[in-house]
Scaffold this active site. Structure first.
Site, PDB file in Angstrom:
ATOM      1  N   LEU A 140      23.321  17.016 115.090  1.00  0.00           N
ATOM      2  CA  LEU A 140      23.371  16.254 113.817  1.00  0.00           C
ATOM      3  C   LEU A 140      24.475  16.547 113.214  1.00  0.00           C
ATOM      4  O   LEU A 140      25.094  17.614 113.195  1.00  0.00           O
ATOM      5  CB  LEU A 140      22.336  16.799 113.144  1.00  0.00           C
ATOM      6  CG  LEU A 140      20.699  16.035 113.501  1.00  0.00           C
ATOM      7  CD1 LEU A 140      19.805  16.413 112.407  1.00  0.00           C
ATOM      8  CD2 LEU A 140      20.689  14.672 113.782  1.00  0.00           C
ATOM      9  N   ASP A 141      25.285  15.548 112.488  1.00  0.00           N
ATOM     10  CA  ASP A 141      26.312  15.736 111.775  1.00  0.00           C
ATOM     11  C   ASP A 141      26.038  16.700 110.664  1.00  0.00           C
ATOM     12  O   ASP A 141      24.883  16.793 110.066  1.00  0.00           O
ATOM     13  CB  ASP A 141      26.763  14.354 111.141  1.00  0.00           C
ATOM     14  CG  ASP A 141      27.238  13.293 111.943  1.00  0.00           C
ATOM     15  OD1 ASP A 141      27.673  13.853 113.181  1.00  0.00           O
ATOM     16  OD2 ASP A 141      27.392  12.051 111.489  1.00  0.00           O
ATOM     17  N   ARG A 142      26.957  17.364 109.948  1.00  0.00           N
ATOM     18  CA  ARG A 142      26.808  18.326 108.991  1.00  0.00           C
ATOM     19  C   ARG A 142      26.078  17.755 107.960  1.00  0.00           C
ATOM     20  O   ARG A 142      25.200  18.281 107.337  1.00  0.00           O
ATOM     21  CB  ARG A 142      27.941  18.941 108.764  1.00  0.00           C
ATOM     22  CG  ARG A 142      28.096  20.308 107.474  1.00  0.00           C
ATOM     23  CD  ARG A 142      29.371  20.953 107.431  1.00  0.00           C
ATOM     24  NE  ARG A 142      29.258  22.028 106.584  1.00  0.00           N
ATOM     25  CZ  ARG A 142      30.295  22.529 106.221  1.00  0.00           C
ATOM     26  NH1 ARG A 142      31.485  22.357 106.691  1.00  0.00           N
ATOM     27  NH2 ARG A 142      30.329  23.621 105.259  1.00  0.00           N
ATOM     28  N   THR A 144      24.183  15.127 107.755  1.00  0.00           N
ATOM     29  CA  THR A 144      22.854  14.466 108.075  1.00  0.00           C
ATOM     30  C   THR A 144      21.678  15.696 108.063  1.00  0.00           C
ATOM     31  O   THR A 144      21.996  16.801 108.657  1.00  0.00           O
ATOM     32  CB  THR A 144      22.847  13.892 109.512  1.00  0.00           C
ATOM     33  OG1 THR A 144      24.026  12.891 109.282  1.00  0.00           O
ATOM     34  CG2 THR A 144      21.617  13.238 109.836  1.00  0.00           C
ATOM     35  N   ARG A 242      26.624   5.449 111.256  1.00  0.00           N
ATOM     36  CA  ARG A 242      27.471   5.375 110.316  1.00  0.00           C
ATOM     37  C   ARG A 242      28.545   4.238 110.442  1.00  0.00           C
ATOM     38  O   ARG A 242      28.767   3.410 109.628  1.00  0.00           O
ATOM     39  CB  ARG A 242      28.048   6.956 110.142  1.00  0.00           C
ATOM     40  CG  ARG A 242      27.078   8.142 109.727  1.00  0.00           C
ATOM     41  CD  ARG A 242      27.890   9.231 109.646  1.00  0.00           C
ATOM     42  NE  ARG A 242      29.085   9.559 108.747  1.00  0.00           N
ATOM     43  CZ  ARG A 242      29.504  10.715 108.453  1.00  0.00           C
ATOM     44  NH1 ARG A 242      29.153  11.720 109.141  1.00  0.00           N
ATOM     45  NH2 ARG A 242      30.130  10.746 107.366  1.00  0.00           N
TER      46      ARG A 242
END
Length: 312
Positions: A140-142, A144, A242
């Site tokens: 997961l993105d930081r 998110t 995104r």
């Protein structure tokens, strides 16, 4: 695991954590500080043996195999003393002997690298020194928050990766878009290309020569100038939700990479101090037992509170 970083020959017996793993990946994981080129050199030269026989880099290890590993020189760590990952547990959504699913908070990287000393995986390993195997299943993105899967057995990791490749896993996110989104349901199939900015920062854009990317969107709620969407990933490209939302005219509220900088500053004043993207639901069959699982992580308090202000 036996310490492989010695000045003499080391013999290692493969346990469950190494079963069915390629021998080169096994060595790269455990010979920390040894250059990748050197690992492949000792494989090519036959200095690494499995059950007394030579093997190539693609050989898959089996439970009980005995590896002979020659003396290797380990580079000194560039990490200053005292910078080891602090032990940290996270909110557990599901756990058994094969699988761990946590509710990752926003602002925490999933692993170290790119200017981040440590992430979720390093902190969990520090908190669970007895764990024989613990690996990220996906990322997961930081920025998110939400459901993050980790495997506690290699057999589970291999099966989960197979399920992801074959699209046999249903991952849903909630995202608040800024702008107009007229369709109640919408499929976005825009190819995505990764690139780096002059300062080295990684970005993604829509491009004809990019990788195939597919996201299904469903409107959950509308508010003046905003739309709350459920996003279902059909592929798993970097920053996919995104970029697909931004390209569709409704960038995610608080998104510092693909959103509106000036409007994000206004949102910050109104109480939204992070990107509004949360991995909230996961449906899959258990990787080993095959039992159906549905895992849920409700919106974090800070996102729900901001959503409530829009309703008011």
């Amino acid at each position: 695991m036996t310490d492989l970083r010695k000045d003499s020959v080391t013999f290692v017996t493969v346990d469950d954590a190494g079963h069915d793993q390629r021998v080169d990946n096994f060595l790269l994981r455990h010979l920390k500080g040894v250059p990748k080129s050197h690992v492949y050199r000792i494989l090519r030269s036959g200095e690494v043996r499995v059950n007394k026989g030579r093997v190539d880099a693609s050989h898959r290890l089996q439970l009980g195999d005995v590896l002979r590993i020659p003396p290797v020189r380990v580079a000194q760590s560039a990490t200053p003393a005292g910078r080891a990952a602090p032990a940290q547990e996270f909110a557990i959504v599901y756990e058994d002997d094969a699988l761990l699913v946590i509710d990752k908070p926003a602002g925490v990287a999933v692993h170290g690298g790119s200017g981040v000393s440590f992430g979720v995986i390093e902190q969990l390993r520090a908190a669970r020194p007895e764990a024989r195997f613990l690996e990220l299943v996906h990322r997961l993105d930081r920025e998110t928050s939400g459901l993050l899967m980790l495997a506690k057995k290699r057999s589970a990791l291999v099966k989960l990766h197979e399920m992801i490749r074959d699209n046999h896993m249903d991952k849903r996110y909630q995202a608040l878009g800024v702008g107009d989104w007229p369709e109640a349901r919408k499929q976005v199939k825009l190819p995505l290309l990764k690139f780096n900015l002059p300062d080295g920062e990684r970005r993604v854009r829509v491009a004809d020569d990019g990788q195939h990317a597919h996201t299904n969107f469903r409107v959950l709620k509308r508010a003046s100038g905003f739309v709350l969407l459920e996003a279902q990933l059909k592929t798993g490209r970097t920053h996919q939700i995104r970029v697909h939302m931004a390209a569709s005219g409704a960038p995610i509220a608080g998104d510092e990479k693909y959103g509106d900088y000036a409007f994000n500053r206004e949102l910050h004043k109104r109480g939204l101090k992070r990107m509004f993207l949360h991995a909230w639901r996961l449906r899959l069959n258990h990787p080993l037992s095959g039992a159906p699982l549905e895992l849920l992580a409700p919106l974090p308090r800070e996102l729900q509170s901001f959503l409530d202000t829009l309703s008011a």
